[in-house]
Design a protein around this motif. Structure first.
Motif, PDB file in Angstrom:
ATOM      1  N   LEU A 185      12.583   5.034  16.787  1.00 27.18           N
ATOM      2  CA  LEU A 185      11.157   4.796  16.600  1.00 27.18           C
ATOM      3  C   LEU A 185      10.969   3.748  15.517  1.00 27.18           C
ATOM      4  O   LEU A 185      11.473   3.915  14.400  1.00 27.18           O
ATOM      5  CB  LEU A 185      10.460   6.093  16.179  1.00 27.18           C
ATOM      6  N   GLN A 186      10.248   2.691  15.840  1.00 23.72           N
ATOM      7  CA  GLN A 186       9.878   1.712  14.821  1.00 23.72           C
ATOM      8  C   GLN A 186       8.432   1.963  14.419  1.00 23.72           C
ATOM      9  O   GLN A 186       7.541   1.992  15.276  1.00 23.72           O
ATOM     10  CB  GLN A 186      10.064   0.285  15.340  1.00 23.72           C
ATOM     11  N   VAL A 187       8.224   2.165  13.124  1.00 22.59           N
ATOM     12  CA  VAL A 187       6.898   2.336  12.555  1.00 22.59           C
ATOM     13  C   VAL A 187       6.501   0.976  11.999  1.00 22.59           C
ATOM     14  O   VAL A 187       7.086   0.495  11.025  1.00 22.59           O
ATOM     15  CB  VAL A 187       6.895   3.412  11.448  1.00 22.59           C
ATOM     16  N   VAL A 188       5.529   0.328  12.648  1.00 26.73           N
ATOM     17  CA  VAL A 188       5.167  -1.054  12.358  1.00 26.73           C
ATOM     18  C   VAL A 188       3.907  -1.096  11.503  1.00 26.73           C
ATOM     19  O   VAL A 188       2.850  -0.600  11.920  1.00 26.73           O
ATOM     20  CB  VAL A 188       4.952  -1.848  13.668  1.00 26.73           C
ATOM     21  N   ILE A 189       4.024  -1.674  10.313  1.00 28.98           N
ATOM     22  CA  ILE A 189       2.874  -1.852   9.419  1.00 28.98           C
ATOM     23  C   ILE A 189       2.185  -3.143   9.838  1.00 28.98           C
ATOM     24  O   ILE A 189       2.759  -4.237   9.736  1.00 28.98           O
ATOM     25  CB  ILE A 189       3.312  -1.913   7.944  1.00 28.98           C
ATOM     26  N   ALA A 190       0.938  -3.028  10.330  1.00 25.31           N
ATOM     27  CA  ALA A 190       0.253  -4.152  10.960  1.00 25.31           C
ATOM     28  C   ALA A 190      -0.485  -5.072   9.998  1.00 25.31           C
ATOM     29  O   ALA A 190      -0.661  -6.247  10.279  1.00 25.31           O
ATOM     30  CB  ALA A 190      -0.731  -3.629  12.002  1.00 25.31           C
ATOM     31  N   SER A 191      -0.928  -4.562   8.872  1.00 31.81           N
ATOM     32  CA  SER A 191      -1.693  -5.387   7.932  1.00 31.81           C
ATOM     33  C   SER A 191      -0.751  -6.174   7.035  1.00 31.81           C
ATOM     34  O   SER A 191       0.261  -5.649   6.565  1.00 31.81           O
ATOM     35  CB  SER A 191      -2.593  -4.504   7.074  1.00 31.81           C
ATOM     36  N   THR A 192      -1.096  -7.426   6.778  1.00 34.55           N
ATOM     37  CA  THR A 192      -0.252  -8.283   5.933  1.00 34.55           C
ATOM     38  C   THR A 192      -0.985  -8.807   4.698  1.00 34.55           C
ATOM     39  O   THR A 192      -0.382  -9.495   3.881  1.00 34.55           O
ATOM     40  CB  THR A 192       0.263  -9.495   6.741  1.00 34.55           C
ATOM     41  N   ARG A 193      -2.241  -8.480   4.547  1.00 35.33           N
ATOM     42  CA  ARG A 193      -2.996  -9.067   3.440  1.00 35.33           C
ATOM     43  C   ARG A 193      -2.720  -8.355   2.118  1.00 35.33           C
ATOM     44  O   ARG A 193      -2.252  -7.214   2.081  1.00 35.33           O
ATOM     45  CB  ARG A 193      -4.481  -9.075   3.752  1.00 35.33           C
ATOM     46  N   GLU A 194      -3.022  -9.034   1.034  1.00 35.49           N
ATOM     47  CA  GLU A 194      -2.856  -8.459  -0.302  1.00 35.49           C
ATOM     48  C   GLU A 194      -3.797  -7.268  -0.460  1.00 35.49           C
ATOM     49  O   GLU A 194      -4.906  -7.257   0.072  1.00 35.49           O
ATOM     50  CB  GLU A 194      -3.168  -9.507  -1.378  1.00 35.49           C
ATOM     51  N   GLY A 195      -3.353  -6.258  -1.188  1.00 35.99           N
ATOM     52  CA  GLY A 195      -4.171  -5.088  -1.442  1.00 35.99           C
ATOM     53  C   GLY A 195      -4.267  -4.134  -0.266  1.00 35.99           C
ATOM     54  O   GLY A 195      -5.072  -3.207  -0.276  1.00 35.99           O
ATOM     55  N   ARG A 196      -3.443  -4.327   0.729  1.00 33.73           N
ATOM     56  CA  ARG A 196      -3.488  -3.505   1.944  1.00 33.73           C
ATOM     57  C   ARG A 196      -3.062  -2.065   1.678  1.00 33.73           C
ATOM     58  O   ARG A 196      -2.274  -1.790   0.780  1.00 33.73           O
ATOM     59  CB  ARG A 196      -2.590  -4.132   3.008  1.00 33.73           C
ATOM     60  N   ALA A 197      -3.566  -1.167   2.501  1.00 36.53           N
ATOM     61  CA  ALA A 197      -3.206   0.250   2.404  1.00 36.53           C
ATOM     62  C   ALA A 197      -2.079   0.621   3.367  1.00 36.53           C
ATOM     63  O   ALA A 197      -1.540   1.719   3.288  1.00 36.53           O
ATOM     64  CB  ALA A 197      -4.430   1.105   2.696  1.00 36.53           C
ATOM     65  N   GLY A 198      -1.734  -0.282   4.259  1.00 44.08           N
ATOM     66  CA  GLY A 198      -0.743   0.004   5.292  1.00 44.08           C
ATOM     67  C   GLY A 198       0.559   0.613   4.805  1.00 44.08           C
ATOM     68  O   GLY A 198       1.009   1.626   5.359  1.00 44.08           O
ATOM     69  N   PRO A 199       1.207   0.058   3.778  1.00 40.18           N
ATOM     70  CA  PRO A 199       2.459   0.663   3.323  1.00 40.18           C
ATOM     71  C   PRO A 199       2.308   2.100   2.824  1.00 40.18           C
ATOM     72  O   PRO A 199       3.189   2.931   3.044  1.00 40.18           O
ATOM     73  CB  PRO A 199       2.926  -0.277   2.204  1.00 40.18           C
TER      74      PRO A 199
END
Length: 192
Positions: free
Chosen positions: A4-18
């Motif tokens: 399973l690959q869990v893909v973090i979609a947001s790349t902008r600064e200050g993102r909550a994705g991680p």
């Protein structure tokens, strides 16, 4: 064990994705149905699609495309951890999907979406249209986290949306496992 690959979609600064992804990865590892890998699109750093030949031909010119192809091809299922941008799919996710065709085919995908009142669901609906054109199977089970910031401990940085979302994650992972197994013969036939 399926991957399973869990893909973090947001790349902008200050993102909550991680932060959201870290919580979900804990859920996925506790579920123990998959070998889990995190894929952060910010680290992958694909440029705006720059291949001159359509991806269906797999005649990749650039090293970044070949590396992306090899990485995506290793997975049996995906979970996209995604916000919505202007009611839509984040550009980095759309770009990453459109780089490839065969590597995505016959694989299930789930969504962990987050945001304000809509919990990112409008962006997920748009992304589902895109993934189905790549022969992916979006599972109906999902994790949708409204007002995600209220679940973030400002002192520790720990994100915990509670048992309801943990239960939703388990249900989605169960369904991804079923579909990954059911679609395996199609993936194998496509590779032959």
């Amino acid at each position: 064990m399926p991957k399973l690959q869990v893909v973090i979609a947001s790349t902008r600064e200050g993102r909550a994705g991680p932060t959201v992804a870290a919580w979900f990865v804990e859920q996925a590892r506790a579920h123990a149905g998959f070998d889990v890998e995190v894929v952060d699109l910010k680290e992958v750093a694909l440029p705006l699609f720059d291949e001159s030949v359509h991806p269906r031909l797999r005649q990749y010119e650039h090293a970044h495309t070949r590396a992306w192809s090899e990485r995506v091809d290793q997975a049996d299922a995906y979970v996209f951890v995604t916000p919505e941008y202007d009611f839509a799919t984040p550009a980095a996710l759309s770009n990453a999907l459109q780089y490839l065709v065969h590597e995505w085919a016959y694989k299930p995908v789930g969504f962990v979406s987050y945001g304000g009142v809509s919990a990112g669901l409008r962006g997920v609906q748009m992304t589902k249209q895109l993934v189905t054109s790549l022969r992916m199977m979006p599972v109906p089970e999902a994790v949708a986290i409204p007002f995600y910031s209220q679940h973030l401990n400002a002192d520790t940085g720990v994100f915990d949306p509670g048992e309801t979302q943990a239960k939703a994650a388990r249900g989605m992972l169960d369904e991804l496992g079923r579909w990954a197994g059911a679609l395996r013969p199609l993936r194998e036939a496509a590779r032959a």
